[in-house]
Design an enzyme around this catalytic site. Structure first.
Site, mmCIF file in Angstrom:
data_model
loop_
_atom_site.group_PDB
_atom_site.id
_atom_site.type_symbol
_atom_site.label_atom_id
_atom_site.label_comp_id
_atom_site.label_asym_id
_atom_site.label_seq_id
_atom_site.Cartn_x
_atom_site.Cartn_y
_atom_site.Cartn_z
ATOM 1 N N GLU A 199 -15.926 81.440 -48.976
ATOM 2 C CA GLU A 199 -15.215 82.396 -48.122
ATOM 3 C C GLU A 199 -15.107 83.797 -48.721
ATOM 4 O O GLU A 199 -14.001 84.334 -48.906
ATOM 5 C CB GLU A 199 -13.841 81.843 -47.744
ATOM 6 C CG GLU A 199 -13.965 80.577 -46.917
ATOM 7 C CD GLU A 199 -12.696 80.153 -46.190
ATOM 8 O OE1 GLU A 199 -11.644 80.749 -46.425
ATOM 9 O OE2 GLU A 199 -12.788 79.214 -45.369
ATOM 10 N N GLU A 251 -16.796 73.242 -44.217
ATOM 11 C CA GLU A 251 -15.385 72.898 -43.990
ATOM 12 C C GLU A 251 -15.110 72.910 -42.491
ATOM 13 O O GLU A 251 -15.655 73.745 -41.765
ATOM 14 C CB GLU A 251 -14.422 73.880 -44.677
ATOM 15 C CG GLU A 251 -14.383 73.772 -46.179
ATOM 16 C CD GLU A 251 -13.406 74.724 -46.848
ATOM 17 O OE1 GLU A 251 -12.332 74.984 -46.280
ATOM 18 O OE2 GLU A 251 -13.732 75.220 -47.940
HETATM 19 C C1 BG6 Z 1 -10.396 77.262 -46.518
HETATM 20 C C2 BG6 Z 1 -10.468 77.151 -48.007
HETATM 21 O O1 BG6 Z 1 -10.125 78.571 -46.206
HETATM 22 O O2 BG6 Z 1 -9.386 76.580 -45.856
HETATM 23 C C3 BG6 Z 1 -9.822 75.908 -48.592
HETATM 24 O O3 BG6 Z 1 -11.810 77.247 -48.428
HETATM 25 C C4 BG6 Z 1 -8.533 75.622 -47.868
HETATM 26 O O4 BG6 Z 1 -9.640 76.115 -49.969
HETATM 27 C C5 BG6 Z 1 -8.872 75.388 -46.399
HETATM 28 O O5 BG6 Z 1 -7.826 74.549 -48.393
HETATM 29 C C6 BG6 Z 1 -7.711 74.971 -45.529
HETATM 30 O O6 BG6 Z 1 -6.687 75.896 -45.634
HETATM 31 P P1 BG6 Z 1 -5.218 75.444 -46.046
HETATM 32 O O7 BG6 Z 1 -4.479 76.700 -46.277
HETATM 33 O O8 BG6 Z 1 -4.719 74.664 -44.902
HETATM 34 O O9 BG6 Z 1 -5.385 74.634 -47.282
#
Ligand code: BG6
Length: 477
Positions: free
Chosen positions: A173, A376
């Site tokens: 990211e 993700e």
């Molecule tokens: C992404 C990141 O932006 O979102 C992760 O790469 C992160 O590290 C994931 O955990 C989910 O976001 P959050 O804040 O719910 O953990």
């Protein structure tokens, strides 16, 4: 387009899931590991999360010690791939200088264990955990320090693990890191009172470091592939008012093409360039920069997708409201973030938009014609462990199923998608909201501050995903 007959997922599709070192490993100070910025977190993040109310990353899910058990569970689900990051500070405790042999050995063991289960390692070089020693010298803001330091670190990894690892990701990211890294305590960019100057400098340095690392891998390893891993999502105009449509184009340019146009085409996006010029924040180009960009183009685009965004006509001044995307702030003169009345939300207020994923695949492929990999996607929720040690996470199944179906439709649209690795393989500590925002297929038995026994418990989604992989996704229709 309405798909009359869905295509099958490709034969070697990389079904798996993801994690990052600081969120899952724990063992923050063991076996010679140095401090990263995640080990010394700021108390108050962006003024809206009080760190003292959520757990830190010192133990996380303890994967450092339990990776064999975790990988056996992934193998049981049928994983073809596991996307994880290497902690820079395990390899080089101070970011540069002395290499830590125990850190090197640990990741050899991790990779070997995955390969033993026929799980392809997909390694992120950098996932939000800058060595503290480097951050104190400016981190990503300090070009003379950070570019060489990152290339040196990557070279060590490529030399050690290159013969075992086919898929590499550069920076997790980059767009969030550059754009809101200062607000979330991920970057040290207070140098100028002009925020855009800080962003522009950090972003350019990351782009240079990334291109050099891509080039390095291409020169030294003909079998390996490498790509960036930004957070990409469609930004809708709130209405069909032409000014809203223009705002959505501005948002896409600033949130996506600012990074990817340079990475893939070797050129800054013209809209963003003009914007930075007006903000007196153009990046400083050195003599060889254009050539560095030309030499460092990726083999694929990986991206993280959770929610879409919605914007409307820009205001002249910033206001404090937020849109659907928690990381998205109004940019005066470009767009104003707003909400989407057509979408439901998770318990953590993130919009759910599977069709937006299909549109995002299409936008990315139309623009760059590179294979795509989802690194993700997922739903964070405070899952409930029943008295008989079960987790009935049907809401997660529903979310993932809908996104996999849209992935299948995008494949049917003719887009080369090589894998799907949702967040996260097992429960881990969320980026900003602690342990009780869970994403995994496997429940980790701990609370925010009570570590309990850290036992691994298969959720309902575990068995569901196992079936999906067994059918190579073709049961999703
Ligand atoms: C992404 C990141 O932006 O979102 C992760 O790469 C992160 O590290 C994931 O955990 C989910 O976001 P959050 O804040 O719910 O953990």
């Amino acid at each position: 387009m309405k798909i009359k007959k869905l295509n099958q997922f490709p034969k070697n599709f990389l079904w798996g899931a993801s994690s990052s070192a600081f969120q899952v490993e724990g063992a923050w100070n063991e076996d010679g590991k140095g401090l990263s910025i995640q080990d010394v977190p700021k108390k108050d993040i962006a003024g809206w999360i009080d760190r003292s109310k959520v757990s830190d990353y010192k133990v996380a899910s303890d994967q450092y010690h339990r990776y064999k058990e975790d990988f056996a569970l992934m193998a049981e689900m049928g994983f073809k791939a596991y996307r994880f990051s290497i902690a820079w500070t395990r390899i080089l405790p101070d970011g540069v200088g002395k290499v830590n042999p125990l850190g090197i050995k640990h990741y050899h063991d991790v990779i070997d264990e995955l390969l033993k289960h026929n799980i392809e390692p997909i390694i992120t070089l950098f996932h939000f955990d800058m060595p503290y020693a480097l951050e104190q010298q400016g981190g990503w803001s300090n070009r003379d320090l950070i570019v060489d330091a990152f290339v040196n670190y990557a070279k060590i990894l490529f030399k050690e693990y290159g013969h075992k690892v086919k898929y590499w990701l550069t920076i997790n990211e980059q767009n969030m890191l550059a754009m809101v890294g200062d607000l979330f305590g991920l970057t040290n960019s207070q140098e100028s009172s002009n925020r855009w100057q800080n962003i522009s400098k950090i972003n350019h340095n990351i782009l240079i470091a990334q291109a050099k690392v891509i080039n390095e891998l291409h020169l030294t390893n003909k079998n390996a592939k490498i790509g960036p891993a930004p957070n990409i999502a469609i930004y809708y105009p709130k209405t069909c008012h032409p000014e809203d449509v223009l705002a959505s184009k501005n948002a896409q340019a600033l949130m996506h093409w600012y990074y990817l146009d340079v990475a893939v085409r070797g050129q800054y996006n013209n809209i963003v360039w003009k914007f930075l010029e007006q903000e007196n924040a153009l990046p400083e180009f050195r003599k060889d920069d254009e050539q560095i960009f030309k030499n460092g183009k990726p083999d694929f685009i990986a991206f993280n997708y959770y929610t879409s965004g919605t914007v409307e006509k820009a205001l002249d001044v910033a206001v404090t409201t937020r849109g659907d995307q928690q990381n998205m702030f109004d940019v005066p003169g470009m767009y104003k973030a707003t909400s989407n009345d057509f979408l439901n939300k998770t318990k953590f207020n993130w919009t759910i938009d599977p069709v937006g994923l299909r549109t995002t695949y299409r936008e990315l492929y139309d623009r760059y014609q590179l294979p795509l990999l989802v690194t993700e996607n997922g739903l964070g929720s405070p899952d409930e462990l029943t008295k008989d040690f079960k987790v009935h996470d049907d809401y997660r199944i529903e979310y993932l199923k809908a996104h996999i179906l849209e992935t299948r439709k995008a494949i049917s649209d003719g887009i080369p998608i090589i894998g799907y690795c949702p967040w996260s393989a097992i429960d881990l500590v969320s980026g900003y909201q602690g342990v009780n925002k869970r994403y995994g297929f496997v429940y980790v038995n701990r609370d925010e501050f009570d570590l309990k026994d850290l036992r691994r418990i298969r959720k309902d989604s575990f068995y569901w995903y196992q079936e999906v992989i067994k059918n190579n996704g073709n049961n999703i229709e």
